[in-house]
Design a protein around this motif. Structure first.
Motif, PDB file in Angstrom:
ATOM      1  N   ALA A   1      42.371  30.714  72.027  1.00 36.77           N
ATOM      2  CA  ALA A   1      42.566  32.148  71.831  1.00 36.77           C
ATOM      3  C   ALA A   1      44.033  32.525  72.012  1.00 36.77           C
ATOM      4  N   PHE A   2      44.681  31.937  73.001  1.00 31.79           N
ATOM      5  CA  PHE A   2      46.093  32.225  73.236  1.00 31.79           C
ATOM      6  C   PHE A   2      46.913  31.885  71.994  1.00 31.79           C
ATOM      7  N   GLU A   3      46.709  30.695  71.465  1.00 31.96           N
ATOM      8  CA  GLU A   3      47.497  30.248  70.311  1.00 31.96           C
ATOM      9  C   GLU A   3      47.217  31.110  69.084  1.00 31.96           C
ATOM     10  N   THR A   4      45.942  31.486  68.911  1.00 36.36           N
ATOM     11  CA  THR A   4      45.582  32.311  67.749  1.00 36.36           C
ATOM     12  C   THR A   4      46.192  33.708  67.853  1.00 36.36           C
ATOM     13  N   ILE A   5      46.123  34.281  69.038  1.00 40.53           N
ATOM     14  CA  ILE A   5      46.658  35.629  69.245  1.00 40.53           C
ATOM     15  C   ILE A   5      48.153  35.663  68.958  1.00 40.53           C
ATOM     16  N   VAL A   6      48.894  34.695  69.490  1.00 42.41           N
ATOM     17  CA  VAL A   6      50.345  34.653  69.288  1.00 42.41           C
ATOM     18  C   VAL A   6      50.667  34.425  67.810  1.00 42.41           C
ATOM     19  N   ALA A   7      49.909  33.523  67.167  1.00 40.66           N
ATOM     20  CA  ALA A   7      50.141  33.251  65.738  1.00 40.66           C
ATOM     21  C   ALA A   7      49.887  34.496  64.898  1.00 40.66           C
TER      22      ALA A   7
ATOM     23  N   SER B   1      53.437  42.759  73.697  1.00 43.39           N
ATOM     24  CA  SER B   1      54.686  42.728  72.932  1.00 43.39           C
ATOM     25  C   SER B   1      55.236  44.129  72.798  1.00 43.39           C
ATOM     26  N   ARG B   2      56.535  44.237  72.974  1.00 41.01           N
ATOM     27  CA  ARG B   2      57.201  45.524  72.778  1.00 41.01           C
ATOM     28  C   ARG B   2      57.142  45.969  71.322  1.00 41.01           C
ATOM     29  N   ASP B   3      56.895  45.028  70.416  1.00 43.08           N
ATOM     30  CA  ASP B   3      56.907  45.332  68.989  1.00 43.08           C
ATOM     31  C   ASP B   3      55.521  45.569  68.410  1.00 43.08           C
ATOM     32  N   ILE B   4      54.490  45.425  69.221  1.00 40.55           N
ATOM     33  CA  ILE B   4      53.114  45.567  68.717  1.00 40.55           C
ATOM     34  C   ILE B   4      52.362  46.535  69.628  1.00 40.55           C
ATOM     35  N   ILE B   5      52.033  47.703  69.083  1.00 39.66           N
ATOM     36  CA  ILE B   5      51.304  48.701  69.864  1.00 39.66           C
ATOM     37  C   ILE B   5      49.807  48.585  69.625  1.00 39.66           C
ATOM     38  N   HIS B   6      49.406  48.590  68.357  1.00 35.54           N
ATOM     39  CA  HIS B   6      47.983  48.528  68.014  1.00 35.54           C
ATOM     40  C   HIS B   6      47.570  47.053  67.920  1.00 35.54           C
ATOM     41  N   LYS B   7      47.162  46.520  69.035  1.00 36.41           N
ATOM     42  CA  LYS B   7      46.928  45.077  69.159  1.00 36.41           C
ATOM     43  C   LYS B   7      45.825  44.576  68.236  1.00 36.41           C
ATOM     44  N   SER B   8      44.723  45.302  68.188  1.00 34.65           N
ATOM     45  CA  SER B   8      43.582  44.828  67.391  1.00 34.65           C
ATOM     46  C   SER B   8      43.903  44.807  65.904  1.00 34.65           C
ATOM     47  N   ASP B   9      44.833  45.671  65.463  1.00 36.37           N
ATOM     48  CA  ASP B   9      45.171  45.726  64.038  1.00 36.37           C
ATOM     49  C   ASP B   9      45.834  44.446  63.543  1.00 36.37           C
ATOM     50  N   VAL B  10      46.450  43.693  64.455  1.00 38.90           N
ATOM     51  CA  VAL B  10      47.138  42.464  64.046  1.00 38.90           C
ATOM     52  C   VAL B  10      46.392  41.217  64.521  1.00 38.90           C
ATOM     53  N   GLY B  11      45.154  41.381  64.939  1.00 35.78           N
ATOM     54  CA  GLY B  11      44.397  40.230  65.441  1.00 35.78           C
ATOM     55  C   GLY B  11      44.874  39.772  66.799  1.00 35.78           C
ATOM     56  N   GLY B  12      45.379  40.720  67.595  1.00 35.33           N
ATOM     57  CA  GLY B  12      45.956  40.368  68.882  1.00 35.33           C
ATOM     58  C   GLY B  12      45.004  40.518  70.047  1.00 35.33           C
TER      59      GLY B  12
ATOM     60  N   GLN C   1      57.368  40.789  61.837  1.00 34.83           N
ATOM     61  CA  GLN C   1      58.497  39.880  61.678  1.00 34.83           C
ATOM     62  C   GLN C   1      59.247  39.717  62.996  1.00 34.83           C
ATOM     63  N   ASP C   2      59.375  38.474  63.435  1.00 33.62           N
ATOM     64  CA  ASP C   2      60.118  38.118  64.648  1.00 33.62           C
ATOM     65  C   ASP C   2      59.780  39.017  65.837  1.00 33.62           C
ATOM     66  N   PRO C   3      58.502  39.094  66.208  1.00 28.57           N
ATOM     67  CA  PRO C   3      58.148  39.962  67.335  1.00 28.57           C
ATOM     68  C   PRO C   3      58.630  39.379  68.663  1.00 28.57           C
ATOM     69  N   ASP C   4      58.946  40.263  69.578  1.00 29.18           N
ATOM     70  CA  ASP C   4      59.291  39.855  70.938  1.00 29.18           C
ATOM     71  C   ASP C   4      57.981  39.809  71.723  1.00 29.18           C
ATOM     72  N   ILE C   5      57.419  38.624  71.883  1.00 27.22           N
ATOM     73  CA  ILE C   5      56.123  38.471  72.544  1.00 27.22           C
ATOM     74  C   ILE C   5      56.338  38.032  73.980  1.00 27.22           C
ATOM     75  N   THR C   6      55.909  38.881  74.914  1.00 29.22           N
ATOM     76  CA  THR C   6      56.059  38.580  76.344  1.00 29.22           C
ATOM     77  C   THR C   6      54.998  37.598  76.808  1.00 29.22           C
ATOM     78  N   GLY C   7      53.821  37.691  76.222  1.00 28.06           N
ATOM     79  CA  GLY C   7      52.746  36.795  76.610  1.00 28.06           C
ATOM     80  C   GLY C   7      51.399  37.370  76.229  1.00 28.06           C
ATOM     81  N   VAL C   8      50.358  36.905  76.902  1.00 27.41           N
ATOM     82  CA  VAL C   8      48.995  37.353  76.652  1.00 27.41           C
ATOM     83  C   VAL C   8      48.383  37.777  77.988  1.00 27.41           C
ATOM     84  N   LEU C   9      47.757  38.938  77.982  1.00 25.49           N
ATOM     85  CA  LEU C   9      47.125  39.452  79.194  1.00 25.49           C
ATOM     86  C   LEU C   9      45.688  38.935  79.268  1.00 25.49           C
ATOM     87  N   VAL C  10      45.331  38.404  80.419  1.00 29.86           N
ATOM     88  CA  VAL C  10      43.981  37.885  80.642  1.00 29.86           C
ATOM     89  C   VAL C  10      43.317  38.759  81.699  1.00 29.86           C
ATOM     90  N   THR C  11      42.154  39.295  81.375  1.00 31.23           N
ATOM     91  CA  THR C  11      41.456  40.190  82.297  1.00 31.23           C
ATOM     92  C   THR C  11      39.957  40.023  82.138  1.00 31.23           C
TER      93      THR C  11
END
Length: 724
Positions: free
Chosen positions: A573-579, A548-559, A586-596
Motif C-alpha cells: 500500500a505504501f508503494e502504491t500510494i506514493v506511486a 504531501s504539501r502538493d496534494i490536498i484531495h488525497k483520494s482523488d489521486v489514489g492516495g 508532477q514532482d510532488p514533495d511527499i513527506t510520507g504516508v500516515l498510518v492510523t
C-alpha cells in the motif's frame, strides 16, 4: 432623548439646502416643498446665489451667509463640488450633510479619489456624511422629510436601505396598509463616512423606533456590522432582507468548506446568529416588522389556533408545523371550558374549530380567546377564518358585536402579555377595504393579515425574536486559545514557504488545542517504517494516506488505502500510494504516508469546517459529511467565536438533524462530544487568523464520542506555492 452622536442629524432644528431650485422636478425644490407641506417647525435655508427666494423662503448665496445655526445640510449639487461644500458645512458648524450626488466610488478610480478627498475634509471639519449616492433621509417624528416621499405616517418602524426603490416600495406598502407608521429612514448610499453599524446603534437608542427594517446588498465591514446587530437585537427586533442570495461559490476554494461557503447560507447563518429576523420574500418584510413592533415576543414556540372552519384550522396547523412552531397541548380544563360554550360538533383540541358556534354571536370569539390565553401551555394565539367579516357574510346586525369583540380581544394583549395575530379572509392589504371590526382590532394593536401563511410567518418572527432575547451573550466559552504546537507548525510552514499544514501536523495542533483526537497516527517515510508503525499500533486493520504539501484531495489521486490488514499489504500500500501521487502530480514533495487505525464501524459522517469569509471573517460550517457533501449541501454556518448555544443550534438546524437523534433503531449521536469538538475548533481558529480554511471531513459521530478521519488546514497565502 437619545444621546447618540447621530441624533442631531436626524432630529435637526435647522436645515440648509445647497442647490435649492425653482425647478419643480429637482430635489432642491421638492425637498423644501415637502418640509413645508409636512409642517417642519425648524428653520429652512435655501442656498442658491442666483435666486432671492424659493417657495417664499429667503435664499442665501452660501452657507456662510446664513444668520443662524445649521444642524443638517442637504447637498443637491454635483459630485465635483462636494469637498468645497463640506468645508463650508464645517465652518458653519453643521453636524451632518446628506449627499445625494452619484459619481463617487461607485463610478471608478476618479470617483473613489473624489470621495476620499470629501471624507478627509469632513473628518477635519467634524461633519458626518450620509451617502454619497443616497436617496436621502426622513424622520416623521420631526417632520423632517428631505426624501420627498408623500403621505408618511408616524410610527415605530425604522428603515435602512441600500436601494432607494426598495425604500419607496416599503413606504408605498405602508401607505396602502393605512396602519403601519414609520420613524426614521436612511438611504445608506456609499457609506463613505457613516457606516451601517452606526445607523443600527442610532436606532437602538432612538425612543421612537420600536423595530428596524434593513435592506442589505453588501457591507463594508461584516464583522463590525454583526457586532452592531448583536447589540441592537438585545433591545429591538431587526427584520433584515439580504439580496444576492444566488451568488456563485468561490472558484478558488481548495476545501469542501470553501466550496460551500460562497452562497447565501453563510449570510443566513451569521445574520440569524446575530439576532436578525430574516425576511425571505420582499413582500413579507413590512408585515414582519409590523408584528414585531406591535407585539411582545413569544415566550416559546407553543401557539393556539382559533378557527371558524375546519379548512383554515387544518391549513394553520400545517403552516405552523412547517415553520417550526408547535401546536400547544391544551389542558383538560381548557378543553372543558371551550366545550361548555361551543356546540357539540366543535373541535376543542388544538387547533380549535368553533364549528359554527360564532355564526350568531361573534362575541364567543373573545370568550374562546380568553380561555386559550389563560392556558399556561399557550404562549401565542392565531385567530383564523372569516373573523371581522360576519357583518358582511351573514348580517350587518353582527357588526356592532364584532366591534365590541375586537376591543375585548385587543385588551387581552395587555392582560396576558401574549401575542395575538388575526388572519381574516376579509383582511385586505388595503385598509379602506377592511370591515370596521378588523380596522378596530388593528388600531388597538393586533396585526391583521389576509394571508394565513404570512400570519404564521409573523408568529415565527415573534418566536425567533423571543429566542434572541433569551439567548446567552457570548462569553469566555468562545474565546481564542493559543496552541504552542500550532505556533511551531506555523513557523515550519513559513520557513518552507507552504500554505498546506500536513495532516500529522494538523492532528498534533488540534490535540494541543483541546480537540479530541482519540486515534493515534504515525508518519512513515518508507515501507519499512510503515510496517513498523502497523506493528506498533497493534491494530488490524489500518488506514494509510499520503502526506504531501502538493496534494490536498488525497483520494482523488489514489492516495488513500483502507482496511490494510497485514505487513505485506502495508508495504504494498505504501508503494502504491506514493506511486499514485507521483503519477497524478508532477514532482510532488511527499513527506510520507500516515498510518492510523481504522475507525470503528458505524457512526454518522459529519463535516466541520472553517473558512475566512471576505465579508464576515472566520465562519464555521457544520453538516452531514462524506463524499456527497457538496451535492447535498446540508450545512449551516455561524460566525466565530462560537458559543455552546450556537453549536447546539447548528446541530438542530441541518435538514437531516433527525439522523443525529437516531433513526431506524440507531442510537442517538453524542451531541455533547460534537459540541466540544466545535468549540475546540472555534478556539483554535479564533486564535490563529493565519488559518484560511479548515476541514474535518469526515468526522464519525458515535453514540459515545467522535472520530476525526481526516484533518485538513490551509493557511493564508503569503507568497507560498499553490497546492493542487
Amino acid at each position: 432623548m437619545s444621546s447618540h452622536a447621530l441624533h442631531e442629524i436626524f432630529y435637526p432644528d435647522s436645515i440648509a439646502v445647497v442647490g435649492a431650485s425653482r425647478d419643480q422636478t429637482k430635489r432642491g425644490f421638492r425637498s423644501i416643498q415637502k418640509l413645508l407641506e409636512d409642517g417642519y417647525v425648524g428653520a429652512i435655508y435655501p442656498i442658491n446665489p442666483k435666486e432671492s427666494e424659493i417657495l417664499g423662503l429667503k435664499c442665501y448665496a452660501s452657507l456662510g451667509d446664513i444668520p443662524g445655526n445649521v444642524d443638517l445640510v442637504l447637498v443637491c449639487t454635483p459630485a465635483k463640488t462636494l469637498p468645497q461644500v463640506i468645508e463650508q458645512c464645517g465652518r458653519k458648524g453643521a453636524k451632518g450633510a446628506v449627499v445625494l450626488a452619484g459619481g463617487f466610488a461607485e463610478a471608478g478610480d476618479d470617483g473613489r479619489r473624489l470621495q476620499d478627498e470629501m471624507v478627509r475634509v469632513a473628518q477635519r471639519c467634524n461633519v458626518r456624511i450620509v451617502g454619497p449616492n443616497t436617496s436621502g433621509v426622513f424622520n416623521t417624528h420631526k417632520a423632517c422629510n428631505i426624501v420627498g416621499f408623500s403621505n408618511l405616517k408616524k410610527g415605530g418602524i425604522g428603515l435602512l436601505s441600500q436601494s432607494g426603490n426598495m425604500a419607496l416600495s416599503l413606504v408605498t406598502e405602508a401607505e396602502a396598509n393605512g396602519h403601519i407608521g414609520l420613524s426614521t429612514y436612511v438611504g445608506i448610499g456609499n457609506e463613505s463616512d457613516i457606516q451601517f453599524d452606526e445607523y443600527l446603534d442610532y436606532f437602538a437608542e432612538d425612543e421612537n423606533t420600536k423595530a428596524v427594517v434593513a435592506y442589505v446588498e453588501g457591507m463594508n465591514n461584516g464583522r463590525v456590522f454583526l457586532n452592531a446587530l448583536r447589540r441592537i437585537t438585545r433591545k429591538k427586533p431587526v427584520v433584515l432582507y439580504k439580496s444576492g442570495r444566488t451568488s456563485a461559490g468561490r472558484s478558488s476554494a481548495k476545501s469542501h468548506t470553501g466550496a460551500l461557503a460562497g452562497d447565501y447560507a453563510v449570510s443566513e447563518g451569521v445574520l440569524r446568529q446575530a439576532g436578525a429576523v430574516l425576511a425571505r420574500k420582499s413582500d413579507e418584510i413590512l408585515s414582519l416588522a409590523e408584528a414585531l413592533s406591535l407585539l411582545k415576543p413569544l415566550a416559546s414556540r407553543r401557539v393556539a389556533v382559533l378557527a371558524d372552519g375546519g379548512g383554515h384550522a387544518t391549513i394553520a396547523a400545517d403552516a405552523l408545523s412547517e415553520q417550526g412552531l408547535t401546536l400547544a397541548s391544551l389542558s383538560r380544563e381548557t378543553q372543558q371550558r371551550l366545550s361548555a360554550i361551543l356546540p357539540p360538533s366543535a373541535a376543542v383540541a388544538n387547533p380549535v374549530d368553533v364549528a359554527g358556534g360564532t355564526d350568531a354571536n361573534p362575541a364567543i370569539f373573545a370568550d374562546c380567546a380568553r380561555i386559550l390565553l389563560e392556558d399556561p401551555q399557550v404562549d401565542g394565539l392565531l385567530i383564523t377564518g372569516l373573523y371581522g367579516g360576519y357583518g358582511v357574510r351573514f348580517s350587518q346586525s353582527l357588526t356592532p358585536i364584532e366591534m365590541q369583540t375586537s376591543s375585548r380581544i385587543a385588551e387581552m394583549l395587555e392582560t396576558y402579555g401574549k401575542p395575538i395575530i388575526v388572519h381574516s379572509l376579509y383582511g385586505s392589504l388595503y385598509a379602506d377595504l377592511r370591515p370596521a371590526p378588523l380596522t378596530c382590532i388593528r388600531e388597538a394593536g393586533v396585526p391583521v393579515y389576509d394571508s394565513l401563511e404570512l400570519a404564521v410567518r409573523c408568529m415565527l418572527a415573534l418566536a425567533e425574536f423571543g429566542e434572541t432575547q433569551r439567548r446567552p451573550s457570548a462569553d469566555a466559552e468562545g474565546q481564542a486559545v493559543r496552541s504552542p504546537a500550532f505556533e511551531t507548525v506555523l513557523a515550519s510552514c513559513r520557513r518552507e514557504h507552504r500554505t498546506v499544514v500536513l495532516e500529522h501536523e494538523a492532528r498534533q495542533a488540534l490535540a494541543d488545542a483541546g480537540v479530541p483526537m482519540p486515534a493515534p497516527a504515525i508518519l512513515a517515510s518508507s515501507p519499512h517504517e510503515a510496517v513498523a508503525a502497523f506493528e506498533r499500533l497493534a491494530s488490524v486493520p489500518v488506514a494509510m494516506k499520503i502526506v504531501s504539501r502538493d496534494i490536498i484531495h488525497k483520494s482523488d489521486v489514489g492516495g488513500v488505502r483502507l482496511n490494510v490488514g497485514s505487513p505485506d499489504e502495508v508495504r504494498q500500500a505504501f508503494e502504491t500510494i506514493v506511486a499514485n501521487g507521483r503519477k497524478h502530480v508532477q514532482d510532488p514533495d511527499i513527506t510520507g504516508v500516515l498510518v492510523t487505525p481504522m475507525a470503528p464501524k458505524g457512526g454518522v459522517e459529519i463535516i466541520i469546517g472553517v473558512v475566512r469569509d471576505p465579508t464576515y471573517g472566520p465562519v464555521m460550517m457544520f453538516g452531514l459529511g462524506g463524499i456527497l457533501v457538496e451535492v447535498l449541501k446540508d450545512v449551516v454556518f455561524r460566525s466565530l467565536p462560537l458559543t455552546q448555544d450556537d453549536a447546539h443550534r447548528m446541530l438542530a438546524e441541518i435538514r437531516a438533524s433527525e439522523i443525529l437523534n437516531g433513526v431506524r433503531g440507531a442510537a442517538p449521536t453524542d451531541k455533547d462530544a460534537l459540541v466540544r469538538l466545535m468549540m475546540g475548533i472555534s478556539a483554535l481558529c479564533s486564535a490563529f487568523p493565519e488559518i484560511a480554511e479548515l476541514d474535518l471531513n469526515p468526522v464519525l459521530a458515535y453514540s459515545s464520542g467522535v472520530a476525526i478521519l481526516d484533518a485538513r488546514i490551509l493557511l493564508e497565502d503569503v507568497g507560498a506555492t499553490t497546492p493542487q
